[in-house]
Write a protein that holds these residues in place. Structure first.
Motif, mmCIF file in Angstrom:
data_model
loop_
_atom_site.group_PDB
_atom_site.id
_atom_site.type_symbol
_atom_site.label_atom_id
_atom_site.label_comp_id
_atom_site.label_asym_id
_atom_site.label_seq_id
_atom_site.Cartn_x
_atom_site.Cartn_y
_atom_site.Cartn_z
ATOM 1 N N LYS A 60 5.114 12.853 21.477
ATOM 2 C CA LYS A 60 6.037 11.745 21.228
ATOM 3 C C LYS A 60 5.419 10.452 21.768
ATOM 4 C CE LYS A 60 8.608 14.978 19.671
ATOM 5 N NZ LYS A 60 9.574 15.707 20.467
ATOM 6 N N LEU A 61 5.995 9.321 21.407
ATOM 7 C CA LEU A 61 5.524 7.999 21.862
ATOM 8 C C LEU A 61 4.095 7.729 21.412
ATOM 9 C CD1 LEU A 61 6.435 7.255 25.626
ATOM 10 C CD2 LEU A 61 7.254 6.118 23.566
ATOM 11 N N GLY A 62 3.627 8.421 20.385
ATOM 12 C CA GLY A 62 2.243 8.232 19.929
ATOM 13 C C GLY A 62 1.228 8.938 20.816
ATOM 14 N N LEU A 63 1.708 9.739 21.778
ATOM 15 C CA LEU A 63 0.790 10.444 22.677
ATOM 16 C C LEU A 63 0.280 11.723 22.013
ATOM 17 C CD1 LEU A 63 2.894 9.839 25.890
ATOM 18 C CD2 LEU A 63 0.608 8.917 25.440
ATOM 19 N N ARG A 64 -0.806 12.247 22.578
ATOM 20 C CA ARG A 64 -1.467 13.405 21.973
ATOM 21 C C ARG A 64 -0.516 14.618 21.894
ATOM 22 N NH1 ARG A 64 -5.221 14.302 25.821
ATOM 23 N NH2 ARG A 64 -6.333 12.423 25.233
ATOM 24 N N PRO A 65 -0.419 15.237 20.717
ATOM 25 C CA PRO A 65 0.393 16.458 20.644
ATOM 26 C C PRO A 65 -0.373 17.653 21.195
ATOM 27 C CG PRO A 65 -0.484 15.883 18.467
ATOM 28 C CD PRO A 65 -0.998 14.842 19.442
ATOM 29 N N ARG A 66 0.295 18.760 21.362
ATOM 30 C CA ARG A 66 -0.409 20.001 21.714
ATOM 31 C C ARG A 66 -1.101 20.521 20.455
ATOM 32 N NH1 ARG A 66 1.631 22.586 26.570
ATOM 33 N NH2 ARG A 66 1.497 24.650 25.640
ATOM 34 N N ALA A 67 -2.101 21.341 20.665
ATOM 35 C CA ALA A 67 -2.909 21.810 19.524
ATOM 36 C C ALA A 67 -2.043 22.540 18.500
ATOM 37 C CB ALA A 67 -4.009 22.722 20.034
ATOM 38 N N SER A 68 -1.010 23.221 18.998
ATOM 39 C CA SER A 68 -0.205 24.066 18.105
ATOM 40 C C SER A 68 0.940 23.304 17.426
ATOM 41 C CB SER A 68 0.404 25.191 18.948
ATOM 42 O OG SER A 68 1.122 24.590 20.015
ATOM 43 N N ALA A 69 0.996 21.972 17.559
ATOM 44 C CA ALA A 69 2.185 21.232 17.096
ATOM 45 C C ALA A 69 2.390 21.348 15.593
ATOM 46 C CB ALA A 69 2.044 19.763 17.483
ATOM 47 N N ALA A 70 3.659 21.561 15.226
ATOM 48 C CA ALA A 70 4.010 21.592 13.801
ATOM 49 C C ALA A 70 4.135 20.165 13.297
ATOM 50 C CB ALA A 70 5.356 22.297 13.646
ATOM 51 N N ARG A 71 4.007 19.994 11.995
ATOM 52 C CA ARG A 71 4.279 18.678 11.402
ATOM 53 C C ARG A 71 5.726 18.657 10.958
ATOM 54 N NH1 ARG A 71 1.845 14.312 10.198
ATOM 55 N NH2 ARG A 71 2.731 13.379 8.352
ATOM 56 N N VAL A 72 6.386 17.557 11.238
ATOM 57 C CA VAL A 72 7.799 17.461 10.901
ATOM 58 C C VAL A 72 7.934 16.840 9.516
ATOM 59 C CG1 VAL A 72 9.904 16.216 11.504
ATOM 60 C CG2 VAL A 72 8.617 17.419 13.258
ATOM 61 N N MET A 73 8.825 17.437 8.715
ATOM 62 C CA MET A 73 9.036 16.937 7.364
ATOM 63 C C MET A 73 9.481 15.460 7.403
ATOM 64 S SD MET A 73 11.411 18.726 4.543
ATOM 65 C CE MET A 73 12.550 19.027 5.812
ATOM 66 N N GLY A 74 8.791 14.613 6.671
ATOM 67 C CA GLY A 74 9.191 13.212 6.627
ATOM 68 C C GLY A 74 8.517 12.357 7.666
ATOM 69 N N GLU A 75 7.759 12.988 8.577
ATOM 70 C CA GLU A 75 7.052 12.244 9.615
ATOM 71 C C GLU A 75 6.034 11.337 8.929
ATOM 72 O OE1 GLU A 75 4.014 13.583 13.162
ATOM 73 O OE2 GLU A 75 5.215 15.097 12.185
ATOM 74 N N GLY A 76 5.874 10.105 9.417
ATOM 75 C CA GLY A 76 5.017 9.118 8.756
ATOM 76 C C GLY A 76 3.552 9.480 8.741
#
Ligand SMILES: Cc1cc2nc3c(=O)[nH]c(=O)nc-3n(C[C@H](O)[C@H](O)[C@H](O)COP(=O)(O)OP(=O)(O)OC[C@H]3O[C@@H](n4cnc5c(N)ncnc54)[C@H](O)[C@@H]3O)c2cc1C
Length: 493
Positions: free
Chosen positions: A477-493
């Motif tokens: 969140k906040l543009g910070l690095r996600p974890r390697a396993s992060a899912a992509r959220v539908m509609g995310e820019g």
């Protein structure tokens, strides 16, 4: 709808995780059934609503919802989560609109609503100490009972928590007089990712290096969990005097706003509506001139002072072509100020969203017309309306509503993402801030580097890495690095 959602719910609850958490907060405070996990799988971000109405979860379900009852329990849960590499999302009331509370993979939701006590009111110093999970409406009612107001009255007052206000750097409807939440917080308690407890003692001001308080204010759960805050409170105003005006156009209204604020007048409420948002608000005013725009101002405090401020503001506005109007739009706003108007539009398949940005007075007129034109070029059938509220001597918040008509989901999501890109990119081009009070969450991640600059974004990431090396606190969140396993959220820019 539910079977589709249930199909996405696999795998089922993780019993080892549930037992470990139950050992820290009690079995009754660990919720791992499907409905509880589903409820904590999103906030009020429209992208999440678009998914939900089609029977889909926006990201993934949290593995469990854990409900600590004290700061010590928060610390215990975080220390355990850090040691076991379990990501954690602090969860207030879930009224955030940028997807800040949406799990991306493997998180537990740390529901803070059991931290719901008003700890103390210090009438002499004008301070209230409150636990972070207290509902905003209950907090205001409790201080009102003692003759005060908290001064922070967001539209979401009754569906948000005090901790959520701080975590998102929120603004209430009376911010032009009392400031945003960051202007009201005098001290706080927070817990870091490894369970370390931090207390920033309330003090009128200090000169002891950078403000530790501001590491947490606006961190959206990425740098720590706020457990308690000491906030300024204010004597309930003796009078609240409305001034309802119409202006020939928005340029005149904005110029009046600038002159009023720079004359050091402080209306508690300043709201100027564009023509689109004016029309439905002036139905009861028979001779409201076509094309004119509405402004609602309120002056509050000691009656004689408020009346003088109102009269002086009226004179400034009259010199710019303002006309005094009847009180009906003010009374209507007052009666409905805490209501949410988006659910019927979302339910009927529209892709509706709001976007609030900050602009300088010198930029706002052009910012508005370029944004309006860009959205209507993108989708001629779109609704675009705006108002300006939360005014400062140097500029104001421009709050826009964009409503795309019903269309197939993929098309709607693509247009919605494009609309966000246009609004955020133009804000940066025009020298404003991409977010005035809703926070950045997940959705604004792509524009955070443009907002902060390359150096600023790298610095924020370094602060995150230093405070949370395991990246367990609200990752991605906040543009910070996600974890390697992060899912992509539908509609995310
Ligand atoms: C109809 C509507 C009207 C709104 N009007 C306004 C408005 O007028 N002004 C305004 O400012 N906002 C407004 N919002 C946005 C939202 O209500 C605010 O951002 C609110 O402050 C979020 O509080 P919450 O408790 O619901 O937080 P949540 O949605 O639960 O969380 C928001 C973010 O903060 C984090 N977080 C929550 N609590 C803590 C904590 N204790 N410590 C650390 N991190 C935490 C979460 O992880 C998440 O990232 C509105 C939203 C809606 C749906």
């Amino acid at each position: 709808m539910l079977p589709m959602l249930a199909a996405q719910a696999a795998p089922g609850a993780d019993q080892a995780l549930v037992s470990a958490l139950a050992g820290m907060v009690g079995a009754g405070n660990v919720l791992a059934d499907f409905p509880d996990r589903l409820a904590a799988s999103r906030d009020r971000a429209p992208i999440a609503t678009f998914a939900f109405r089609d029977g889909l979860v926006p990201g993934v379900l949290p593995r469990a919802v854990v409900r600590p009852g004290s700061r010590e329990e928060v610390a215990r849960v975080l220390a355990w989560a850090n040691a076991n590499d379990v990501p954690v999302i602090p969860y207030g009331a879930g009224s955030g609109v940028l997807g800040g509370a949406i799990p991306l993979g493997g998180e537990i939701a740390l529901d803070l609503k059991r931290l719901n006590r008003l700890v103390a009111i210090n009438a002499t110093d004008g301070l209230a100490t409150v636990e972070a999970g207290m509902n905003g409406g209950r907090f205001e009612a409790a201080v009102e009972a003692e003759g005060f107001t908290c001064g922070h009255l967001p539209q979401s007052l009754h569906m948000s928590t005090v901790g959520g206000w701080l975590a998102c750097r929120g603004a209430g409807q009376n911010s032009t007089r009392y400031g945003k939440i960051e202007d009201m917080v005098v001290g706080l308690c927070a817990v870091l990712a490894d369970g370390t407890e931090v207390e920033v003692r309330p003090a009128a001001r200090r000169s002891t290096g950078p403000s530790l308080r501001d590491v947490f204010v606006g961190c959206e759960g990425t740098l720590g969990v706020i457990t308690e805050a000491t906030l300024r409170i204010w004597k309930r105003p003796e009078a609240e005097l409305p001034l309802v005006l119409s202006f020939p156009d928005i340029a005149a209204g904005l110029e009046a706003g600038r002159r009023i604020l720079q004359a050091e007048l402080r209306p508690s409420v300043f709201r100027l509506y564009d023509e689109t948002e004016t029309v439905p608000r002036v139905k009861e005013l028979a001779d409201f001139g076509k094309g004119r725009v509405l402004a609602i101002l309120v002056f509050s405090g000691i009656e004689r002072l408020a009346a003088l401020e109102r009269d002086l503001a009226g004179e400034i506005a009259a010199a710019l072509g303002a006309r005094a109007e009847g009180d009906a739009p003010y009374r209507h706003w007052l009666a409905h100020r805490f209501e949410s108007y988006s659910p019927p539009w979302q339910a009927s398949g529209h892709f509706m969203d709001t976007c609030e940005v900050t602009g300088a007075w010198s930029a706002l007129v052009e910012m508005y017309s370029r944004m309006r034109e860009a959205i209507l070029d993108l989708c001629p059938a779109a609704h675009f309306g705006a108002h300006w509220s939360h005014a400062y001597p140097e500029g104001a918040c421009q709050y826009m509503t964009v409503r795309l008509p019903p269309m197939p989901r993929a098309e709607g999501l693509a247009l919605h993402a494009r609309a966000w890109d246009l609004l955020q990119t133009l804000t940066v081009v025009m020298g404003g801030s991409i977010a005035h009070h809703h926070g950045a969450g997940l959705l604004r991640g792509p524009w955070m580097a443009a907002e902060l600059g390359a150096g600023g974004a790298a610095m924020l990431q370094r602060i995150k890495d230093a405070l949370d090396p395991g990246n367990i606190l609200n990752p991605g969140k906040l543009g910070l690095r996600p974890r390697a396993s992060a899912a992509r959220v539908m509609g995310e820019g």
